[in-house]
Design an enzyme around this catalytic site. Structure first.
Site, PDB file in Angstrom:
ATOM      1  N   SER A 424       0.813  -1.250   0.010  1.00 19.25           N
ATOM      2  CA  SER A 424       0.057  -0.067   0.022  1.00 19.25           C
ATOM      3  C   SER A 424       0.805   1.344   0.104  1.00 19.25           C
ATOM      4  O   SER A 424       0.303   2.329  -0.251  1.00 19.25           O
ATOM      5  CB  SER A 424      -0.996  -0.186   0.888  1.00 19.25           C
ATOM      6  OG  SER A 424      -0.261  -0.274   2.406  1.00 19.25           O
ATOM      7  N   HIS A 452      -5.297  -3.655  -2.761  1.00 18.20           N
ATOM      8  CA  HIS A 452      -4.838  -2.808  -3.741  1.00 18.20           C
ATOM      9  C   HIS A 452      -4.833  -3.612  -5.164  1.00 18.20           C
ATOM     10  O   HIS A 452      -4.199  -2.926  -6.013  1.00 18.20           O
ATOM     11  CB  HIS A 452      -3.768  -1.907  -3.354  1.00 18.20           C
ATOM     12  CG  HIS A 452      -3.827  -1.202  -2.098  1.00 18.20           C
ATOM     13  ND1 HIS A 452      -4.705   0.049  -2.275  1.00 18.20           N
ATOM     14  CD2 HIS A 452      -3.494  -1.242  -0.815  1.00 18.20           C
ATOM     15  CE1 HIS A 452      -4.657   0.558  -0.795  1.00 18.20           C
ATOM     16  NE2 HIS A 452      -3.978  -0.335  -0.037  1.00 18.20           N
ATOM     17  N   LYS A 483     -12.281  -0.719  -1.913  1.00 21.57           N
ATOM     18  CA  LYS A 483     -11.349  -0.057  -2.712  1.00 21.57           C
ATOM     19  C   LYS A 483     -11.791  -0.064  -4.100  1.00 21.57           C
ATOM     20  O   LYS A 483     -13.015   0.853  -4.431  1.00 21.57           O
ATOM     21  CB  LYS A 483     -10.042  -0.402  -2.562  1.00 21.57           C
ATOM     22  CG  LYS A 483      -9.677  -0.120  -0.863  1.00 21.57           C
ATOM     23  CD  LYS A 483      -8.464  -0.574  -0.529  1.00 21.57           C
ATOM     24  CE  LYS A 483      -8.232  -0.031   0.858  1.00 21.57           C
ATOM     25  NZ  LYS A 483      -7.129  -0.741   1.784  1.00 21.57           N
TER      26      LYS A 483
HETATM   27  C1  LIG Z   1      -7.546  -0.903   3.012  1.00 23.23           C
HETATM   28  C2  LIG Z   1      -6.833  -2.098   3.428  1.00 23.23           C
HETATM   29  C3  LIG Z   1      -7.375  -3.500   4.490  1.00 23.23           C
HETATM   30  C4  LIG Z   1      -8.516  -3.053   5.050  1.00 23.23           C
HETATM   31  O1  LIG Z   1      -9.635  -3.133   4.194  1.00 23.23           O
HETATM   32  P1  LIG Z   1     -10.908  -2.166   4.640  1.00 23.23           P
HETATM   33  O2  LIG Z   1     -12.219  -2.728   3.764  1.00 23.23           O
HETATM   34  O3  LIG Z   1     -10.743  -0.862   4.475  1.00 23.23           O
HETATM   35  O4  LIG Z   1     -11.015  -2.633   6.322  1.00 23.23           O
HETATM   36  C5  LIG Z   1      -6.699  -4.329   4.513  1.00 23.23           C
HETATM   37  N1  LIG Z   1      -5.388  -4.822   3.806  1.00 23.23           N
HETATM   38  C6  LIG Z   1      -4.762  -3.683   3.078  1.00 23.23           C
HETATM   39  C7  LIG Z   1      -3.393  -3.783   2.238  1.00 23.23           C
HETATM   40  C8  LIG Z   1      -5.439  -2.662   2.832  1.00 23.23           C
HETATM   41  O5  LIG Z   1      -5.158  -1.504   1.989  1.00 23.23           O
END
Ligand SMILES: *Cc1c(COP(=O)(O)O)cnc(C)c1O
Length: 632
Positions: A424, A452, A483
């Site tokens: 990320s 991602h 996302k």
């Molecule tokens: C955003 C994210 C999460 C958490 O997901 P949410 O649905 O926002 O709780 C988990 N792992 C990674 C790598 C993320 O970027």
């Protein structure tokens, strides 16, 4: 009762680690020595391998008692603001004409541990050895507890400042710690006392320095130096060692103040419109280059309609956990769709991606397991590992050689290897073929987090498995609906066995009311758009390549095979300033800095959307290049 001076100096591989001293009655010597040894053995810079403890008797006639300088804090919003206060105090001490020179010297005398002795009468530096500087010793707080091994920076600083200000001819002191985490500096003088100046540097900055401002018209330099280095001093009337706090609200309020002083305080920016390519922030239409809604589906008319339809048909909330009354056809339909999309036997929904990672890892692992985790993995993976009580072994970022070394040196009966598929903060992609091969070779489960990756990599946005041409597949794919799918929720996609196990064991699945219908409807619609309209993923991938090209043409180095494009700036303060300037120009690109990323690697983190146009991206690259030039 005789009094003793005790000095401790500790080093590791020849490098100074810690130093401390006390002046205490004989009866306190044992606890004081063990506390000093503790300090040297458990230092943040590493365990000392050479510890020198020296004791000498102090005669009552040699001891001078001083009243502690009064302490005040002049918080300024910025580093420059703190220096403005310092300049003002120097002016009030009659040093206005010397202020610029002193501050310039202060900001540049870094690498030495002692202090500069600066003579305002002649403008000369009087410390006999410029490398060593003046080191102030033989001082303590009167009656300080002897058994506390924690370094109390604040009290030690006041003791030192009080001694310095009482030395012959000393007018003032400027000080900044070389601790990268401690950004509060001070200016002290008889007139103003000890004035704390938060912040005097950026978090992560390892520079520090100390200047004693001396007036050779008032005393002889050798007398000042003798006093600073040799006079034995006990300081009275310090603020209490550990403020006894009976008000629980106050404890947290103070902790927040400390976060502010370290520039680690977080606050929220308010969006005044839906998450999309343009958002309104403080009344300004702003180009969004920071969203996780990579395909701009959170604001897609069809996705929003599907959310509304699902709510109208199925209600606002689900009314129970999946295992009681909260399981609907809608949940099952989405799970079947997700499993198909990811090419697995089954899938299981969680309320968020965070809850998915926490639930999966804590269900599959226990105190007999080992979790091998990439050092850059997401916080939710780290939290899941902690909750599982398994032993966690962290391997170097995406380094399969190191992973294998760590596996070989950590034999285990049950284990899992877990990694982000797209990282990320750096936007790079896991070496999935070797990752999966290692799991198979050593009989470990393999799990990737596709937060991602889904909707971003692979020709049709199916993620890492598609990206690597279906040559390999991990045992568990974790993902989020929040996302690129533009909704809310998380999931695990895996074999029937693992999914059944999770239904029975994952506590974040079992003990939470199941997802509401609206995000389920939205996620289903988003998945269908992804499957039927590959052009969105293609546009996103085109935009990433195009934007990188624009950056390169502007002389900015950046690399990324995904929609996350880090632009490394390095210095924390500069990165913040660049981001601020861009926001002023209507572009939202956040600066990411320590502790989210390593110190000295502060960066702009650009997140692209499929709906950005080439003109918008070219203009953004140009503005970023200009802002970096201005701020450096
Ligand atoms: C955003 C994210 C999460 C958490 O997901 P949410 O649905 O926002 O709780 C988990 N792992 C990674 C790598 C993320 O970027």
């Amino acid at each position: 009762m005789p009094t003793y001076s005790i000095k401790m100096r500790a080093s590791k591989s020849g490098m100074h680690v810690s130093g401390a001293e006390r002046i205490i009655p004989q009866q306190d010597i044992s606890p004081a020595i063990s506390a000093l040894a503790e300090r040297a053995l458990h230092h943040g810079l590493g365990r000392a391998d050479f510890i020198n403890i020296k004791m000498e008797e102090v005669l009552p006639t040699e001891l001078e008692y001083l009243d502690a300088l009064p302490v005040s804090t002049s918080p300024a919003p910025t580093i420059e603001g703190s220096f403005a206060i310092m300049r003002q105090i120097l002016g009030e001490l009659g040093l206005a004409d010397k202020a610029d020179e002193l501050i310039d010297l202060f900001r540049h005398v870094h690498p030495m541990r002692g202090a500069v002795l600066y003579d305002v009468a002649t403008g000369q530096r009087l410390e006999p050895d410029h490398e060593r500087g003046i080191r102030v010793t033989y001082m303590d707080a009167e009656g300080a507890s002897s058994s506390n091994s924690n370094k109390d920076h604040f009290r030690e600083a006041i003791v030192l400042a009080t001694k310095v200000i009482n030395a012959p001819g000393i007018v003032a002191e400027l000080c900044m710690s070389d601790d990268p985490d401690y950004v509060v500096g001070y200016i002290s003088s008889k007139q103003h006392g000890y004035v704390r100046l938060p912040p005097l540097k950026a978090v992560g900055d390892p520079h520090g320095g100390r200047i004693f401002i001396f007036d050779s018209r008032k005393a002889k330099a050798e007398d000042a130096i003798y006093y600073l280095e040799k006079q034995k001093v006990l300081v009275r009337g310090l603020p209490p060692e550990r403020p006894v706090n009976t008000n629980p609200q106050q404890i947290f309020a103070e902790e927040l103040e400390r976060l502010k002083e370290k520039s680690l305080y977080r606050s929220m920016r308010t969006m005044e419109s839906a998450q999309s390519k343009y958002v309104d922030i403080k009344g300004n239409r702003t180009l969004m280059l920071a969203s996780n809604s990579y395909l701009d589906l959170a604001n897609d008319a069809r996705v929003k309609q599907a959310a509304a339809d699902a709510a109208l048909a199925w209600g606002a909330g689900s009314g129970g956990s999946r295992l009681t009354t909260g399981n609907t056809q809608l949940h099952e339909e989405l799970e079947a769709e997700l499993a198909r999309f990811k090419g697995t036997e089954a899938a299981l929904l969680f309320n968020t991606g965070y809850m998915a990672n926490v639930g999966i890892l804590s269900a599959l692992c226990d105190s007999e397991s080992v979790i091998f985790s990439d050092e850059y993995n997401h916080a939710s993976i780290i939290d899941g590992a902690r909750l599982s009580k398994a032993r966690t072994v962290v391997y170097k970022h995406n380094d399969m050689q190191d992973l294998e070394t760590k596996i070989l040196s950590t034999p285990c009966r049950k284990g899992i290897v877990v990694s982000d598929a797209v990282f990320s903060m750096d936007g790079d992609i896991i070496d999935l073929p070797r990752f999966v091969a290692l799991g198979q070779k050593y009989h470990l489960l393999t799990m990737i987090d596709e937060a991602h990756a889904t909707g971003v990599i692979g020709a049709t946005g199916r993620g890492a498995v598609e990206h690597f041409g279906y040559s390999c597949a991990p045992d568990i794919i974790m993902g989020t609906l929040s996302k690129s799918l533009g909704a809310e929720g998380g999931f695990a996609a895996s074999s029937k066995v693992i999914i059944e196990y999770l239904k029975n064991k994952a506590r974040s699945f079992i003990f939470a009311t199941s997802q509401a219908p609206a995000p389920l409807g939205a996620a289903l619609a988003a998945l269908r758009i992804l499957e039927n309209e590959p052009q969105h993923v293609q546009a996103l991938q085109h935009n990433a390549a195009y934007f990188l090209d624009c950056l390169h043409k502007k002389g900015i180095e950046a690399h990324s095979p995904t929609a996350i494009i880090p632009i490394i700036i390095g210095d924390e303060a500069t990165a913040l300033k660049v981001a601020e300037e861009l926001l002023g120009e209507g572009i939202l690109v956040p600066a990411i800095r320590y502790p989210t990323v390593a110190k000295g690697t502060a960066r702009l983190r650009v997140a692209l959307m499929s709906t950005h146009t080439e003109e918008e991206l070219a203009r953004t690259a140009k503005l970023i290049a200009e802002a970096i030039k201005r701020c450096k």
